[in-house]
Write an enzyme that holds these catalytic residues in place. Structure first.
Site, PDB file in Angstrom:
ATOM      1  N   HIS A 168      -5.985  -3.414  -2.857  1.00 30.24           N
ATOM      2  CA  HIS A 168      -6.167  -4.834  -2.578  1.00 30.24           C
ATOM      3  C   HIS A 168      -6.381  -5.621  -3.866  1.00 30.24           C
ATOM      4  CE1 HIS A 168      -7.175  -4.066   1.876  1.00 30.24           C
ATOM      5  NE2 HIS A 168      -5.916  -4.413   1.720  1.00 30.24           N
TER       6      HIS A 168
ATOM      7  N   HIS B 254       0.847  -1.207   0.000  1.00 28.02           N
ATOM      8  CA  HIS B 254       0.000   0.000   0.000  1.00 28.02           C
ATOM      9  C   HIS B 254       0.874   1.246   0.000  1.00 28.02           C
ATOM     10  CE1 HIS B 254      -3.633  -2.238   0.456  1.00 28.02           C
ATOM     11  NE2 HIS B 254      -3.447  -2.585   1.717  1.00 28.02           N
TER      12      HIS B 254
END
Lengths: 77, 404
Positions: free
Chosen positions: B131, B125
């Protein structure tokens, strides 16, 4: 109407918190859209995890919601 | 894979990081090593280089905190949310926060979260990845305990990070994999910033040769584990699977990670309890249960949960007798009987294998039950035993199932 059990209430609470955190779910004031909006978000989460997309809070969906995970949303507004 | 809206990324190749504080759950050097190895995963597949700072503002500030910790996303106590991180940007951008209410560990056991795995995800991230919905991908949102020895970045994650930063300047001589974070190596504590990038890796490492799959009809072929699964038979060796199915004539060739991405290659044993649609895999002192492709939550577990004494570090083979509903575990020249109904070992065990299975006077690599007979695999031979009459029927080559 069937009585909503304590456990079902807790599960619903958990699910709403999960969907707010990770699927940008916002609780609708207007009861007309309330259920529909929640079902749509459940569908979105089920689709992400490859579950059967029912829009219902079934055991498989709850099982995923209880798994330890990253705090970043899966979808973003 | 996914990225954040507008795909924020670092507009430079030299990114700095700083560890602001430590969790009391682990040695500081283990925390530093886990973070460094997690960053190395990403630097080995991109042009990025990470430099550690000890003071001042770094691009990626790493910290442990519980509950409310100064941003809008408070942590929630043990379980639930383990950590979060922000996409590249100024200020809080790139920072990674770990929930101190979790139990952090450098191992991949069942009573804690492996910091290397979670940090590798969060730093994804910090570099701009969102995701992934690919089960088994590092950027999959749910934590999955994996064997971190020889951990390799899944392809989906490589595709994602290279969509943001491209491939490394020169292709790494070695396959993109992390070293086992548990392997203690002296971390320099020099004040000067340390750099972590594949180009700094010791060059004396010889490129690891990925072992090739043995021929189906190799007369010396041996197996690590064998199990039935929904009417099919799966034969395991290293990371390879041979799949024999009544639904198609040829033997299908797969890899373990194509069925169960998080599971380590190289099972010691496997068995199916067909009426529960459950297959159990064993590796060293742990076991996993799967139903089809799905790994049941809460695994791996220690084999002592099944009733093995601590003196048993791993098992050689296992088979569930669909007739008696007993599961037999084979360790050395002894075996145990496990009652699947009561989920406990039977009294009077372990017993000598040779005492109850005629002709099996040696250790067992794998056991299969088919048509009421047991097939004991030992090296490149298998021994067919009629359980009811306790008679050895015949000895065959281990790969006789492959229509050789």
């Amino acid at each position: 109407f069937p009585v909503v059990s304590e456990k079902e209430k807790e599960d619903m609470q958990l699910a709403k918190k999960y969907l707010q955190s990770f699927y940008d779910f916002k609780e609708e004031k207007n009861s007309l859209f309330k259920t529909k909006n929640l079902a749509n978000k459940i569908r979105e989460m089920q689709s992400f995890f490859g579950l059967e997309v029912t829009g219902e809070l079934n055991p498989e969906t709850l099982d995923i919601m209880k798994q330890p995970r990253c705090g970043i949303p899966d979808v973003r507004s | 894979y996914s990225t954040f809206p507008l795909s924020p990324r670092w507009k430079k190749e030299d990114v700095t990081y700083r560890i602001l504080n430590y969790t009391p759950d682990m040695l500081q050097s283990d925390v530093e090593e886990a973070i460094a190895k997690a960053l190395q995963l990403w630097s080995s597949v991109t042009p990025l280089r990470f430099t550690r700072l000890y003071t001042g503002q770094a691009d990626i500030m790493i910290s442990f905190a519980a509950g409310y910790h100064g941003d809008f996303y408070s942590f929630d106590g043990p379980g639930g949310t383990l950590a979060h991180a922000y996409p590249p940007g100024n200020g809080i951008g790139g920072d990674a926060h770990f929930d101190e209410d979790e139990n952090w560990t450098k191992f991949t056991t069942y009573n804690g979260y492996n910091l290397f795995l979670v940090a590798a995800h969060e730093l994804g991230h910090s570099l701009g990845l969102g995701h992934s919905d690919v089960f088994g991908a590092l950027m999959y949102p749910i934590y999955m305990a994996k064997d971190t020895r020889d951990y390799r970045l899944p392809q989906d994650d490589i595709d994602g990070i290279q969509a943001l930063y491209g491939p490394p300047r020169e292709s790494p001589a070695l396959p993109t994999k992390a070293f086992a974070p548990q392997e203690p190596t002296e971390m320099t504590s020099a004040e000067a910033p340390t750099e972590v990038s594949p180009r700094e890796e010791p060059t004396e490492m010889t490129p690891s040769k990925t072992p090739t799959r043995p021929e189906d009809c190799d007369p010396h072929l041996t197996f690590d584990a064998i199990t039935t699964l929904r009417g099919e038979i799966l034969f395991f060796k290293g990371s390879y699977v041979w799949r024999k199915s009544p639904y198609f004539s040829d033997i299908e060739h797969d890899t373990i990670s194509s069925f169960w991405p998080p599971l380590a290659a190289g099972f010691d044993a496997a068995y199916e309890v067909d009426r529960k649609d459950r297959v159990v895999f064993f590796k060293d002192g742990q076991y996993w249960a799967v139903s089809g492709y799905r790994i049941e939550p809460g695994f791996p577990k220690p084999i002592q949960n099944l009733g093995f004494p601590t003196s048993v570090g791993k098992i050689d083979a296992a088979v569930h007798d669909q007739i008696t509903k007993k599961t037999y575990f084979f360790v050395g020249n002894k075996y145990w009987s496990f009652n699947e109904n009561t989920q406990s070992m039977e009294r009077g065990y372990p017993r000598k294998i040779a005492a109850d299975f005629q002709g099996i006077g040696h250790t067992v690599d794998a056991v299969l039950q088919k048509n009421g007979h047991f097939y004991f695999f030992h090296g490149s031979n298998q021994y067919e035993v009629d359980i009811k009459n306790k008679k050895l029927i015949r000895i065959m080559k281990s790969n006789s199932w492959f229509n050789c």
